[in-house]
Design an enzyme around this catalytic site. Structure first.
Site, PDB file in Angstrom:
ATOM      1  N   ILE C 493       0.832  -1.210   0.000  1.00  0.00           N
ATOM      2  CA  ILE C 493       0.000   0.000   0.000  1.00  0.00           C
ATOM      3  C   ILE C 493       0.864   1.256   0.000  1.00  0.00           C
ATOM      4  CG2 ILE C 493      -1.891  -1.197   1.155  1.00  0.00           C
ATOM      5  CD1 ILE C 493      -1.186   0.296   3.724  1.00  0.00           C
ATOM      6  N   GLY C 494       2.119   1.076  -0.350  1.00  0.00           N
ATOM      7  CA  GLY C 494       3.021   2.223  -0.389  1.00  0.00           C
ATOM      8  C   GLY C 494       4.126   2.126   0.636  1.00  0.00           C
ATOM      9  N   ALA C 535      -2.175  -2.504  11.280  1.00  0.00           N
ATOM     10  CA  ALA C 535      -1.550  -2.674  12.598  1.00  0.00           C
ATOM     11  C   ALA C 535      -0.024  -2.691  12.554  1.00  0.00           C
ATOM     12  CB  ALA C 535      -2.076  -3.953  13.284  1.00  0.00           C
ATOM     13  N   SER C 536       0.562  -2.260  11.447  1.00  0.00           N
ATOM     14  CA  SER C 536       2.029  -2.296  11.299  1.00  0.00           C
ATOM     15  C   SER C 536       2.559  -3.683  11.624  1.00  0.00           C
ATOM     16  CB  SER C 536       2.693  -1.260  12.220  1.00  0.00           C
ATOM     17  OG  SER C 536       2.126   0.007  12.043  1.00  0.00           O
ATOM     18  N   ALA C 740      12.959  -7.559  14.030  1.00  0.00           N
ATOM     19  CA  ALA C 740      12.185  -6.424  13.529  1.00  0.00           C
ATOM     20  C   ALA C 740      10.789  -6.336  14.150  1.00  0.00           C
ATOM     21  CB  ALA C 740      12.045  -6.523  12.009  1.00  0.00           C
ATOM     22  N   GLY C 744       5.057   1.498  10.568  1.00  0.00           N
ATOM     23  CA  GLY C 744       4.199   2.256   9.647  1.00  0.00           C
ATOM     24  C   GLY C 744       3.319   3.293  10.310  1.00  0.00           C
ATOM     25  N   GLU C 745       2.617   2.888  11.357  1.00  0.00           N
ATOM     26  CA  GLU C 745       1.651   3.806  11.958  1.00  0.00           C
ATOM     27  C   GLU C 745       2.274   4.746  12.971  1.00  0.00           C
ATOM     28  OE1 GLU C 745      -2.140   1.327  12.999  1.00  0.00           O
ATOM     29  OE2 GLU C 745      -0.340   0.126  13.226  1.00  0.00           O
TER      30      GLU C 745
END
Lengths: 156, 306, 788
Positions: C493-494, C535-536, C740, C744-745
């Site tokens: 999604i980018g 939810a990353s 990791a 994202g969020e």
């Protein structure tokens, strides 16, 4: 509603099409010519995703009637690369990480190309000013600005 | 038609443009005639940047959209050192901004035009279109007013001129009649030693509509008691572009000092009659008229007194 | 030659390397296909939706006869045709309204026609008779016994066990924390300072530049295909199939590139409308494409919040207690939104160790747009107030706000608000990094006499909020030339997930990065299962599945070669696409093994064959929480933590706020691709800045006043700060691939309060709820008599 027979050149190809009066250039490109790289993000001239170069200048193709484009020269994102060689702004936006979802990218690249065509050495302010009409929700813009600056310096 | 829930308007534009016929007349005469014959169902367009949005919104439902771009010399920018500047109605804002004559003699026009939307919209948007659209928020209208612009109108009875001072009637309303096509705007040579400024307050740093816009143009004038005249025009604070005449009078009559500028700014604020809308409250707008008028006049004053 | 120890212990070179995105070239040439770009030929029909103009009303009757009679119209459907409920956590929604409309924009009927224009005309011909009801327009009022009920049948709705609706109210979830004894702390007077604050956060929109689009086709046998701009192909398959009463295997979702999601394209929103309409078009595909204006008010919005905080600390600035109450404006349907209110509850202490916490987080139905997930899932809204309140408490006790955060922020093994222990965390390091990078404590002179400068800091934490058993899967297939096809069900999604997954697959398998191809578009018929792209969680969860799949493929190859060479598999490795033996120093190219296998000696047959690795991952350790106390063994999988600091300049004559620069530090465990990680930090910051300075859905009597870019402004290229300094902190996650965890969020969670705190530092006044428009800041300064 009247139809109009128009001839225009898109990315170097001559096209002959019949378009209804209320068809926009954006609809012509996407729906009739299947050049779907140009995106529809708002249909109101606000987001810039549909930006193309029309007779040498960038426009929001959603704000142009197809019927007006008889005899016009249009360049879309599909026309930026030549024989597989990317335009410098395409190269630098990849290198700088200025692409995320990619939906605004075609419009951004067109605006950037048009800027560099009229100003070979834009300042940061001029770059930001030239991209104000291209909304991007992913990148935060800085890497795009870096990419345009880098493309300019590469050309000079 | 736009839908409403009781009294509340709901903004529900259509995905595409409604049906209409696109008309491209061969001459101004033909265009005026067509528009007059189809009064109420035909609309001229220049850049179309407002027309198409309003048609999608369902506000405008004309059957004919008449392209009047490029007719009979409307695509020219000309400058004459004795009579001044002419900008054809089809000249887009980017061309206007790039024009060397505009840059040299009328930089205010370029400055104001530069604040309109985005570069790609300005490829389509025109100065004359911005005026005829008659939005109270029109960014370039103030500049055209303080530069004493005159619109050239082609109607069914031929050409006539309209001064901007009496051109605007209400939001989106002008004195134009069916068949009228604005072909150009002309500006006289600006007063000697003038300086001018457009200050726009938008939500974004660049590109937004004006919450408040203040245009100021000042020049030395021996006929004025203060030795100077300052013309002012305010955007987004009244139903039509507003000239705060009391504020102008104060600056003409009293020696220009910080206190005089403050007094004029206060008068400009008092003259403004803004509304509350999604972009800003009337209260804030009035306060900003005062602060930005002070800022614009101060900057102009600092330049012209040198 | 690589030593065996090096190869097995060391993190592969590819992990932590900023390889270029694998989707970039397609995206810069216009070749990348988004859902609206797919071609369906002349049989395609176009859908438009009849929507409610009222925030709350009973549908008395619907007359579709005129619409049906319009030439070119192929189908008209209403709620009568689709009785089922739909929803992710709480099934409170029909595809089309049946008896009642609950927000302006609620779908009442749908039309398919041969053109969008005809469909639009048909929609205008549908006549709906409503009985208007009193709307609920405020969540606090909505939670009160006086409010009219938005969902009178709430008690009958199907709901997952960890969501707790209150029958006979508008409260669709009530999450409680009772840790320690907050009341006791207040009564005992132990606190040297206590502050109480109330904050409002407005609704905002995700504003992906690509509006929602879905194309559905239902063939004669009843199998459904949906093409859409989707973060959640598998969840959409599952939820829509359940609602329509069909098998998940008869529902196929194909999801090409997504032009921005931010949560708005998770779960199901408008996709079910397209499917429902297509059920009546006799096999013809139907496209529903939302206008930008519909995008603003008919798909998920980020819900509004009214939050109360009470915080107390001792004389050394150590936090003793918190008492928080959240009223979430969940809107008309809270099928997805309920879980945000839960997440806010179990994160309600913020990233701090607080011995005594009492929290009540209420999800409240209102007659506003539908709340849904948005980047941060409740955390930006909650932190907006919490992190301003922390600043105020620091000031009250006379401690520098950065110092106060250092004292109280979570450290490894801190006791969390839910009673469990914090895992290894680099939050203290993040705080240090941003303090250093922003030159905390140094005041720069303003750029003009009428301006003032200030700096602000804010911290954050956020866990992936999801069901405890959200799973991932992947496959890795080797091709004739030893290139690798990687199957995943998570969506690009980018954020760059395809690139990160390709890196992980290549690293785990032992091939160069550019040998890996991701099998796209994601297609539920062929792609492996993935819960949702939300939810990353992908880098961590899908990453684990990908690594497992690649290791499975690697094992198959190595076992084959070990057998062929009669060696111990332990002595073999795959490096740069070659199988090598550390013992015999033999090597063989992968392309000579995969697909066709290896010949046995003396022409006695063949061994091996096509290599397909499989991998799955699902957390198995998340426990339930006590419904009365919110205490439990392990509430979530992990928390990503971080900090931001900003420098702003305020114009004393207009109130305009300019963010000059920003710094951000997040503990991502391990950055698989550092430049992609930094890109998330930058992009998230600017999205956060946009919500801090510009964005709000202005709702008046339930009607959105600014459903377009003209008046819903978002940050443009002119508003991004001159510099965003992104700092990666890496304290590994025990069960993350190479340590990791997601990013994202998180990057937009602390931005509103960081900017708010900087404005306060500049002018000494807090301008009220975001967005901090020039007007709000100026009028606040005017009230404080400091405006010019």
């Amino acid at each position: 509603m009247a139809f109009h027979r128009i001839t225009l050149t898109v990315n170097g190809e001559i096209e002959l099409v019949d378009v209804p009066s209320n068809m926009t250039l954006l609809q012509l490109l996407r729906d009739k010519l299947v050049l779907t790289g140009t995106k529809n993000g708002c249909a109101a001239g606000e987001c810039g995703a549909c930006t193309v170069i029309l007779d040498g200048e960038p426009v929001n193709s959603c704000m142009v009637l197809a019927a007006e484009c008889d005899g016009a020269q249009v360049i879309t994102v599909e026309g930026l690369a030549h024989d597989g060689t990317l335009d410098p702004v395409q190269e630098t936006i990849i290198e700088q990480g200025g692409v995320q979802c990619g939906f605004c990218t075609p419009g951004i690249l067109i605006s950037a190309r048009a800027l560099l065509d009229r100003n070979v050495d834009p300042s940061d302010y001029e770059i930001r000013d030239a991209l104000v009409g291209n909304l991007c929700r992913c990148t935060g813009y800085l890497r795009i600005i870096d990419a345009v600056r880098e493309a300019a310096s590469r050309a000079s | 038609m736009p839908e409403t829930a009781g009294q509340t308007f709901i903004h529900t534009p259509t995905p595409g443009l409604p049906e209409f016929d696109y008309i491209k007349p061969a001459s101004l005469t033909a265009a005026s005639q067509f528009l007059a014959e189809h009064a109420g169902e035909a609309r001229p367009f220049m850049g179309g940047t407002d027309v198409f949005v309003r048609m999608r919104d369902g506000f405008w439902t004309e059957k004919y959209i008449v392209n009047v771009k490029g007719l009979d010399g409307m695509n020219d920018v000309t400058f004459d050192p004795t009579t001044g500047l002419t900008i054809g109605a089809s000249v887009n804002m980017n061309r206007l901004i790039a024009s060397l004559e505009v840059k040299e003699h009328y930089p205010l026009l370029a400055e104001a035009a530069h604040t309109v939307a985005s570069y790609q919209l300005r490829t389509r948007a025109t100065l004359v279109g911005n005026i005829c659209n008659a939005s109270p928020a029109g960014d370039t209208i103030g500049a055209c007013m303080v530069l004493d612009g005159t619109l050239h109108i082609h109607g069914v009875d031929g050409m006539r001129k309209e001064p901007l001072s009496t051109f605007f009637v209400g939001p989106g309303q002008t004195v134009l009649k069916p068949g009228d096509i604005a072909t150009a705007i002309t500006f006289p040579i600006p007063p000697a030693g003038y300086a001018a400024k457009y200050i726009k307050l938008g939500r974004n740093a660049i590109g937004d509509l004006a919450i408040v816009g203040v245009t100021a143009l000042g020049f030395p004038d021996r006929g004025a008691p203060s030795g100077y005249r300052v013309r002012l025009a305010l955007a987004s604070v009244a139903p039509i572009p507003l000239v705060p005449t009391q504020a102008e009078a104060i600056l003409a009559e009293k020696p220009i000092t910080e206190a005089t500028i403050n007094e004029a700014a206060q008068a400009a604020m008092d003259a403004s009659t803004p509304i509350d809308d999604v972009r800003g409250s009337a209260r804030y707008r009035k306060l900003m008229v005062k602060n930005l008028t002070r800022r614009a006049v101060t900057q102009v004053w600092e330049q012209i007194r040198e | 030659m690589v030593s065996k120890e090096m190869a097995s212990v060391k993190i592969p070179d590819l992990i932590g390397k900023s390889v270029p995105r694998l989707d970039a070239r397609d995206k810069v040439t216009g070749a990348a296909r988004f859902a609206d770009d797919l071609q369906f030929g002349p049989g395609l029909l176009y859908a438009r939706i009849k929507r409610s103009p009222f925030p709350h009303a009973i549908i008395k009757s619907i007359d579709i006869s005129k619409a049906q009679a319009l030439p070119g119209v192929k189908a008209v459907v209403t709620g009568k045709d689709f009785p089922g409920f739909i929803g992710l956590y709480l099934l409170d929604r029909h595809i089309f309204c049946r008896d009642r409309v609950r927000y302006v924009g609620d779908p009442v009927a749908g039309v398919a026609a041969v053109s969008e224009e005809i469909a639009e005309k048909a929609v205008e011909l549908i006549q709906v008779d409503y009985e208007v009801l009193e709307p609920v327009l405020d969540p606090e009022f909505g939670a009160s016994p006086d409010a009219p009920l938005v969902h009178p049948d709430l008690s009958e709705y199907e709901v997952v066990p960890f969501i707790l609706p209150r029958a006979g109210t508008n409260i669709s979830n009530h999450f409680k924390i009772r840790k320690g004894d907050a009341d006791g702390v207040w009564n005992s007077g132990q606190c040297a300072a206590v502050v109480e604050r109330k904050y409002r956060v407005p609704h905002v929109q995700h504003v992906p530049i690509e509006p929602h689009v879905a194309i559905a086709q239902v063939n004669e046998g009843g199998t459904v295909t949906l093409w859409g701009s989707s973060q959640s192909p598998f969840a959409q398959r599952n939820l829509i199939a359940k609602t329509l009463g069909i098998s998940q295997s008869d529902m196929r979702v194909i999801a090409p590139y997504v032009g921005g999601g931010f949560g708005s394209k998770a779960g199901v929103s408008m996709e079910a409308l397209a499917v429902a309409i297509a059920m009546k078009t006799k096999g013809r595909p139907v496209k529903l494409r939302l206008t930008r204006e519909e995008e603003f008010y008919t798909v998920f919005v980020r819900q509004g919040l009214v939050a109360y905080f009470k915080m107390g600390c001792d004389e050394n600035g150590r936090l003793l207690a918190m008492e928080n109450k959240f009223y979430w404006d969940g809107g008309a349907y809270t099928e997805y939104g309920v879980n945000m209110t839960r997440a806010a509850g179990y994160s309600s202490s913020g990233p701090y160790e607080v011995p005594h916490v009492k929290t009540d987080s209420y999800c409240v139905y209102t007659n506003h747009p539908v709340s849904g997930p948005m980047r941060g899932f409740g955390m930006p809204e909650m932190h907006a107030g919490l992190e301003q309140c922390i600043d105020d408490l620091a000031e009250a006790i006379g401690i520098d706000p950065a110092e106060f955060r250092k004292i109280n922020c979570l450290k490894t093994d801190s006791i969390l608000v839910t009673g469990s222990k914090m895992h290894a965390t680099g939050l203290p390091q993040c705080v240090q990094e941003v303090i250093r990078a922003i030159d905390w404590g140094r005041k720069e002179p303003p750029s003009a006499p009428h301006k003032r400068r200030g700096k602000g800091i804010a911290l954050m934490w956020k866990a992936p909020a999801m069901p405890p058993n959200a799973g991932s899967s992947a496959w890795v297939e080797l091709n004739e030339d030893a290139t690798v096809t990687l199957g995943v069900g998570g969506q690009e999604i980018g954020q760059g997930t395809f690139t990160a997954m390709a890196q992980m697959a290549a690293a785990a398998l032992g091939v160069p990065y550019d040998w890996v191809r991701v099998a796209a578009p994601v297609d539920t018929q062929y792609s492996p299962y993935e819960w949702q792209t939300v939810a990353s969680r992908l880098t961590w969860s899908m990453g684990n599945a990908v690594v497992n799949a690649a290791r499975d493929a690697r094992r198959q190859v190595i076992e084959l070669v070990a057998e062929a060479w009669d060696e111990d598999p332990e002595d073999l490795d795959i490096v740069a696409g070659e199988v090598i033996s550390y013992k015999s120093e033999e090597s063989i190219s992968l392309k000579d093994i995969v697909v066709y296998g290896l010949p046995k000696p003396n022409d006695s047959g063949w061994m091996g064959g096509p290599v397909v690795g499989r991998g799955t991952f699902m957390p198995t350790y998340v426990t339930g929480l006590d419904p009365e106390t919110g205490q439990g063994e392990r509430a979530v999988v992990h928390y990503t933590t971080g900090a931001q600091a900003v420098e702003v300049e305020v114009d004393m004559q207009t109130g305009a706020v300019e963010v000059l620069r920003a710094v951000a530090a997040f503990d991502v465990g391990k950055a698989i691709n550092p430049e992609l990680v930094k890109s998330q930090m930058e992009g998230g910051f600017v999205q956060g800045l946009s919500t801090a300075l510009f964005e709000s859905l202005q709702l008046k009597d339930g009607v959105l006043q600014n459903p377009s870019f003209v008046d819903y402004r978002i940050a443009t290229s002119s508003d991004a700060p001159a510099d965003i300094h992104a700092i990666i902190v890496e304290v590994p996650q025990d069960d993350g691939p190479w340590g990791a965890r997601g990013i994202g969020e998180h990057s937009m969670v602390p931005t509103i309060p960081a900017i708010a705190n900087a404005i306060y530092d500049a002018i000494g006044v807090r301008p009220g709820p975001p967005p901090f428009t020039a007007e709000k800041v100026y009028l606040a300064m005017l009230d404080a008599a400091i405006a010019e």
